[in-house]
Design an enzyme around this catalytic site. Structure first.
Site, short mmCIF file in Angstrom:
data_model
loop_
_atom_site.label_atom_id
_atom_site.label_comp_id
_atom_site.label_asym_id
_atom_site.label_seq_id
_atom_site.Cartn_x
_atom_site.Cartn_y
_atom_site.Cartn_z
CB ILE A 233 3.01 -3.03 5.09
CG1 ILE A 233 2.34 -2.32 6.28
CG2 ILE A 233 1.98 -3.74 4.22
CD1 ILE A 233 1.39 -1.18 5.90
CG ASP A 252 13.28 -1.80 0.12
OD1 ASP A 252 13.70 -0.63 -0.02
OD2 ASP A 252 12.33 -2.10 0.87
CG ASP A 275 14.91 4.34 -6.92
OD1 ASP A 275 13.66 4.28 -7.05
OD2 ASP A 275 15.52 5.37 -6.60
CE LYS A 309 7.78 21.13 5.59
NZ LYS A 309 7.93 21.49 6.95
CB ALA A 312 0.66 27.06 2.78
CE1 TYR A 367 1.62 7.55 1.62
CE2 TYR A 367 -0.47 8.05 2.70
CZ TYR A 367 0.54 7.16 2.39
OH TYR A 367 0.45 5.85 2.82
P1 NAD Z 1 7.85 1.69 5.31
O1 NAD Z 1 8.38 3.07 5.15
O2 NAD Z 1 8.08 1.00 6.62
O3 NAD Z 1 8.44 0.75 4.15
C1 NAD Z 1 8.43 1.14 2.80
C2 NAD Z 1 9.55 0.40 2.08
O4 NAD Z 1 9.54 0.86 0.73
C3 NAD Z 1 10.94 0.67 2.67
O5 NAD Z 1 11.63 -0.53 2.86
C4 NAD Z 1 11.58 1.54 1.60
O6 NAD Z 1 13.00 1.38 1.52
C5 NAD Z 1 10.88 1.06 0.34
N1 NAD Z 1 10.98 2.05 -0.74
C6 NAD Z 1 10.77 3.39 -0.65
N2 NAD Z 1 11.03 3.97 -1.83
C7 NAD Z 1 11.44 3.00 -2.68
C8 NAD Z 1 11.86 2.99 -4.03
N3 NAD Z 1 11.95 4.11 -4.75
N4 NAD Z 1 12.20 1.81 -4.60
C9 NAD Z 1 12.11 0.65 -3.88
N5 NAD Z 1 11.73 0.60 -2.59
C10 NAD Z 1 11.39 1.76 -1.99
O7 NAD Z 1 6.30 1.77 4.96
P2 NAD Z 1 5.07 0.87 5.47
O8 NAD Z 1 4.46 1.55 6.63
O9 NAD Z 1 5.45 -0.56 5.58
O10 NAD Z 1 4.06 1.07 4.23
C11 NAD Z 1 4.03 0.21 3.10
C12 NAD Z 1 2.98 0.72 2.13
O11 NAD Z 1 1.71 0.81 2.79
C13 NAD Z 1 3.25 2.10 1.57
O12 NAD Z 1 2.84 2.17 0.22
C14 NAD Z 1 2.40 3.01 2.44
O13 NAD Z 1 2.07 4.20 1.79
C15 NAD Z 1 1.19 2.13 2.66
N6 NAD Z 1 0.43 2.47 3.88
C16 NAD Z 1 0.96 2.33 5.14
C17 NAD Z 1 0.19 2.65 6.26
C18 NAD Z 1 0.71 2.49 7.68
O14 NAD Z 1 -0.06 2.70 8.64
N7 NAD Z 1 1.96 2.10 7.88
C19 NAD Z 1 -1.10 3.15 6.09
C20 NAD Z 1 -1.60 3.31 4.80
C21 NAD Z 1 -0.82 2.94 3.71
#
Ligand code: NAD
Length: 461
Positions: A233, A252, A275, A309, A312, A367
């Site tokens: 996303i 990232d 990070d 997880k 529990a 989460y």
């Molecule tokens: P993804 O795992 O494909 O991408 C997440 C990105 O965030 C990765 O490139 C990762 O390296 C980066 N990241 C993680 N920890 C980091 C840190 N500490 N510092 C910098 N970068 C970091 O996830 P996605 O599916 O593209 O989701 C993007 C957002 O949308 C997230 O916040 C997720 O919770 C939210 N979301 C996604 C969905 C879905 O269906 N995919 C649904 C609801 C919410």
């Protein structure tokens, strides 16, 4: 009154989101699907720059001054606006204004007019209800009538067919339709940008916001940070913000450096390996924005992780890592950025929440806590942002077709994908379009809220 000002450009063509949707929309697939009683999700009309906002008439219902002002606004956008409709014409949209209701009995006239044209709404068409904020009504009858419009809109969303949607615009008491935020929200909801948004309400709370010179480049000249931009996303958000005219700082973790550089190059932006949980993350973002771009207008908190997880079996590491990345990092970065001069001119913040944070999800206490926390954070931060003419909002995606959801077991994925009013998953670009809208100056009247991009998921509010 019939006022016509037809557009010359065609509207964007609908596109299927998955193989099943493509299949059941072929002639053979349609016949098999009908025989077996299978759902037939429709390809959705998504935004394409240069495409018309609507390619058929838009009916504006209601006799209030808000209805009249909206009709005039749509006319100025070149739409074919009707105040009454006689024949069987296909409608691109209906805007039903309920802003003056003060008792439940006041709804009926407009509701029945809406009912009379519901079957004429085109595939990927739009119904938009307009109401006053129920929370501002002290009188039980007035509040009841306003809340009734919410229930009507949500149920209508569930009745819409062929990719059409129903959403509401909630106007704060003292605002009229001339507030820029009203135009911003109406245009978003009418357009293909809101393809996967249904059964939702967008509030306009203030006269803040400005309308762009070019609706296809609402972020021209702005600098935007996107965290977690290396993939999924976040990468879609980076591309969409770029398309809308912004310069993008793609952030990232160093481990994702190669993919990050590739996204940053693709969007002609800059990459910042960081990070976001680092103590000095806010400083690093400010330093990079100042040195490489000389300004900072928009921050998209997209980076997020899951460590699922059951409670529990929850351990400290799974709990704290999710809270640290998804919530604490955003709080810390916001505090730092909002204390800076660089990020003080109508700043915009958009955070990624999740429908899990609204409805809860088995195995996701960590989460869901983090994502519900994000919603709390944006609501509480809105006054501070408003004092700088800025906004902060959250976007809560439902089932989105990403690498993460592609890894789900086939049957679970297929069920999750169909459990919404549009019977399909959303695309990363659907989330990105909503994020880009909330980041744009035209959304300046909307702050502190969470908007779901979930096709009106059956789960949750
Ligand atoms: P993804 O795992 O494909 O991408 C997440 C990105 O965030 C990765 O490139 C990762 O390296 C980066 N990241 C993680 N920890 C980091 C840190 N500490 N510092 C910098 N970068 C970091 O996830 P996605 O599916 O593209 O989701 C993007 C957002 O949308 C997230 O916040 C997720 O919770 C939210 N979301 C996604 C969905 C879905 O269906 N995919 C649904 C609801 C919410």
């Amino acid at each position: 009154m019939t006022q016509r000002s037809p557009q010359s450009r065609p509207a964007a063509q609908p596109r299927p989101t998955d193989a099943y949707t493509a299949l059941v929309n072929t002639e053979l697939g349609r016949r098999i699907g009908r025989a077996l009683g299978l759902p037939r999700p429709a390809p959705l009309r998504r935004h394409t720059p240069g495409a018309a906002l609507a390619d058929g008439p838009v009916l504006v219902l209601g006799e209030t001054s808000v209805a009249e002002d909206i009709a005039q606004l749509l006319l100025r956008w070149g739409l074919d606006v009707r105040r009454h409709i006689g024949g069987e014409e296909r409608l691109s949209g209906v805007v039903a204004c309920f802003d003056a209701v003060s008792a439940p009995g006041d709804l009926q006239e407009t509701v029945l007019r809406l009912a009379g044209v519901q079957r004429q709404i085109a595939p990927s068409g739009r119904v938009i209800t307009v109401l006053r904020d129920p929370q501002e009504a002290r009188d039980p009858s007035v509040r009841a009538a306003r809340r009734a419009v919410e229930g009507l809109t949500r149920s209508l969303g569930r009745e819409m067919r062929a990719g059409a949607t129903a959403n509401g615009v909630v106007l704060q008491e003292s605002l009229d339709a001339a507030a820029p935020g009203v135009a911003g929200v109406l245009r978003f909801l009418l357009s293909g940008r809101s393809a996967f948004v249904s059964g939702q309400f967008l509030s306009v709370d203030s006269v803040n916001g400005t309308l762009p010179e070019d609706w296809d480049r609402p972020l021209a000249g702005q600098v935007a940070v996107v965290t977690g931009a290396a993939r999924g996303i976040g990468a879609a958000i980076a591309r969409t913000l770029r398309r809308d005219g912004a310069q993008v700082i793609a952030v990232d973790v160093p481990a994702a450096g190669e993919a990050l550089a590739s996204v940053a190059n693709e969007v002609g932006g800059t990459a910042l390996q960081l990070d976001i949980t680092a103590e000095d993350a806010g400083d690093r973002i400010l330093e990079h924005a100042e040195q490489r771009h000389g300004r900072l207008d928009v921050v998209i908190h997209n980076a997020g992780i899951t460590r699922d997880k059951l409670l529990a079996h929850m351990d400290a590491s799974r709990w704290s890592s999710v809270i640290a990345v998804n919530l604490e990092a955003q709080l810390r970065i916001n505090r730092r950025l909002l204390a800076s001069e660089l990020f003080s001119h109508a700043p915009r913040i958009v955070s990624l929440a999740s429908t899990s944070g609204i409805a809860g999800n088995r195995g996701q206490t960590n989460y869901a806590a983090s994502k519900a926390g994000v919603m709390g954070m944006v609501a509480a931060s809105a006054p501070e942002l408003e004092s700088r003419h800025g906004t902060i909002n959250a976007v809560a995606p439902g089932f989105i077709e990403t690498e993460m959801t592609a890894k789900m077991p086939t049957i679970a994925r297929e069920v999750a994908r169909r459990l919404n009013s549009l019977s399909q998953g959303g695309l990363p670009e659907d989330v990105a379009e909503t994020v880009a809208f909330l980041a744009s100056p035209a959304a300046g009247g909307t702050s502190g809220m969470t908007l779901r991009v979930c096709g009106q998921n059956l789960i949750g509010a």
